[in-house]
Design a protein around this motif. Structure first.
Motif, mmCIF file in Angstrom:
data_model
loop_
_atom_site.group_PDB
_atom_site.id
_atom_site.type_symbol
_atom_site.label_atom_id
_atom_site.label_comp_id
_atom_site.label_asym_id
_atom_site.label_seq_id
_atom_site.Cartn_x
_atom_site.Cartn_y
_atom_site.Cartn_z
ATOM 1 N N PRO A 67 -14.152 -10.675 -34.708
ATOM 2 C CA PRO A 67 -13.246 -9.705 -34.083
ATOM 3 C C PRO A 67 -12.293 -10.410 -33.117
ATOM 4 N N ASP A 68 -11.270 -9.700 -32.691
ATOM 5 C CA ASP A 68 -10.352 -10.246 -31.685
ATOM 6 C C ASP A 68 -10.982 -10.198 -30.300
ATOM 7 N N THR A 69 -11.710 -9.112 -30.033
ATOM 8 C CA THR A 69 -12.366 -8.947 -28.736
ATOM 9 C C THR A 69 -13.714 -8.277 -28.942
ATOM 10 N N GLY A 70 -14.569 -8.364 -27.927
ATOM 11 C CA GLY A 70 -15.830 -7.639 -27.945
ATOM 12 C C GLY A 70 -17.040 -8.544 -28.015
ATOM 13 N N THR A 71 -18.211 -7.919 -27.894
ATOM 14 C CA THR A 71 -19.487 -8.621 -27.982
ATOM 15 C C THR A 71 -20.410 -7.866 -28.927
ATOM 16 N N ALA A 72 -21.348 -8.599 -29.529
ATOM 17 C CA ALA A 72 -22.305 -7.999 -30.459
ATOM 18 C C ALA A 72 -23.637 -8.724 -30.324
ATOM 19 N N TYR A 73 -24.716 -7.968 -30.126
ATOM 20 C CA TYR A 73 -26.046 -8.548 -29.965
ATOM 21 C C TYR A 73 -27.050 -7.808 -30.853
ATOM 22 N N LEU A 74 -27.940 -8.564 -31.470
ATOM 23 C CA LEU A 74 -29.142 -8.025 -32.095
ATOM 24 C C LEU A 74 -30.294 -8.476 -31.217
ATOM 25 N N ASP A 75 -30.816 -7.568 -30.401
ATOM 26 C CA ASP A 75 -31.729 -7.939 -29.312
ATOM 27 C C ASP A 75 -31.086 -9.051 -28.491
ATOM 28 N N ILE A 87 -29.997 -12.013 -29.726
ATOM 29 C CA ILE A 87 -29.146 -12.887 -30.552
ATOM 30 C C ILE A 87 -27.681 -12.529 -30.323
ATOM 31 N N ASP A 88 -26.913 -13.480 -29.869
ATOM 32 C CA ASP A 88 -25.477 -13.313 -29.694
ATOM 33 C C ASP A 88 -24.818 -13.495 -31.062
ATOM 34 N N ILE A 89 -24.525 -12.393 -31.724
ATOM 35 C CA ILE A 89 -24.076 -12.439 -33.110
ATOM 36 C C ILE A 89 -22.802 -13.242 -33.288
ATOM 37 N N LEU A 90 -21.860 -13.099 -32.381
ATOM 38 C CA LEU A 90 -20.554 -13.732 -32.554
ATOM 39 C C LEU A 90 -20.578 -15.218 -32.231
ATOM 40 N N ASN A 91 -21.555 -15.672 -31.437
ATOM 41 C CA ASN A 91 -21.600 -17.078 -31.031
ATOM 42 C C ASN A 91 -22.824 -17.833 -31.554
ATOM 43 N N ASP A 92 -23.730 -17.133 -32.201
ATOM 44 C CA ASP A 92 -24.921 -17.761 -32.782
ATOM 45 C C ASP A 92 -25.131 -17.181 -34.175
#
Length: 296
Positions: free
Chosen positions: A54-62, A64-69
């Protein structure tokens, strides 16, 4: 387990804003993402599946940093895209063993057990030696679920999985999803209201790249109690009624007249009858209200 998305936005180079500040939390169970074609559902699914950023935002599964891991997310992800691609002329059993080896399952006994379990869950055990290329559309979709189950995913994403399936194939496929949905987060993206009604314990309606609502199906339907009205009219009277009332849907009767459904907080006039709301009403009312907000 919880999937948390915050302020996810995505604008393509052609200027189309596919995702517009999407924020939502999704917990274990069957989650239906309902919206028309072009609503942004597939873009959101690909973003969660780490196939685009994405251009902006954050996403986590518990934690886990989805966008950076991305690698950590992919280890616990099962993804069935709208089009799964072309299959080689291999049996389901051999192809699943191949996929299992690609996923790093080297032990033959372990691999065999996992393959057999996946085939059993997806009701493909009896046809495991048939070529996947010769499977029906519904069987191919169930095979898609079988291959994603091999790594015991915690998050499963299926994008428009029942499109093009005949009623019996659709029923079998939904039963497979219902079976696996109890112990996983399963995100089920579709434009078919009945799929969500039959399958999901939680849902959102999406359009224009935005999440318009987030409720359980029961809560969404209950919110329209006492607000739905119906009437049979002649076909040539539809335009007149659409101009006068908030007609959200219409369907043909056997005598070729139309049954219209109107959303209003009070009875429009004495010619209407009260009707219990349905999930399809929720869908049309939500899209209608969103259209009115955009127009304003």
């Amino acid at each position: 387990m919880k999937l948390s998305l915050s302020n996810i936005s995505k604008t393509y180079k052609n200027g189309v804003k596919a995702l517009d500040d999407v924020s939502i939390e999704i917990e274990s169970g069957m989650f239906g993402l309902l919206g028309p074609n072009g609503a942004g559902k597939s873009t959101l699914m690909r973003t969660i599946a780490t196939l685009q950023a994405p251009d902006t935002g954050t996403a986590y599964l518990d934690d886990i940093d989805i966008l950076n891991d991305k690698n950590s997310l992919r280890e616990v992800l099962g993804y069935l895209p709208q089009s799964f691609g072309v299959y080689p002329k291999m049996s389901a059993e051999d192809l699943l063993h191949y996929f299992a080896r690609l996923k790093g399952i080297a032990d033959k006994n372990q691999r065999t057990q996992m393959v057999n379990t996946a085939l059993e869950v997806t009701n493909l055990l009896e046809v495991r030696r048939k070529s996947v290329a010769g499977y029906s559309g519904g069987m191919k979709q169930r095979f898609g679920i079988a291959q994603l189950l091999l790594n015991d995913p915690k998050l499963i994403i299926v994008d428009e999985p029942t499109a093009g399936l005949d009623p019996s194939e659709r029923h079998r496929f939904l039963n497979v999803l219902r079976e696996i949905g109890t112990n996983h987060i399963v995100i089920f993206s579709t434009h078919i209201v009945d799929d969500v009604k039959e399958l999901c314990t939680d849902m959102s309606i999406m359009n224009g790249g935005r999440i318009l609502s987030h409720h359980t199906p029961e809560q969404a339907v209950s919110a329209l109690e006492g607000q739905m009205w119906t009437k049979n009219i002649e076909r040539d009277a539809l335009e007149e009624h659409e101009a006068k009332f908030n007609v959200i849907s219409s369907s043909f009767n056997q005598d070729n007249t139309l049954n219209i459904r109107v959303h209003d907080n009070q009875k429009p006039d004495d010619s209407f009858e009260a009707k219990s709301p349905e999930l399809e009403d929720v869908y049309f009312v939500t899209l209608r209200e969103e259209k009115e907000v955009v127009a304003a």
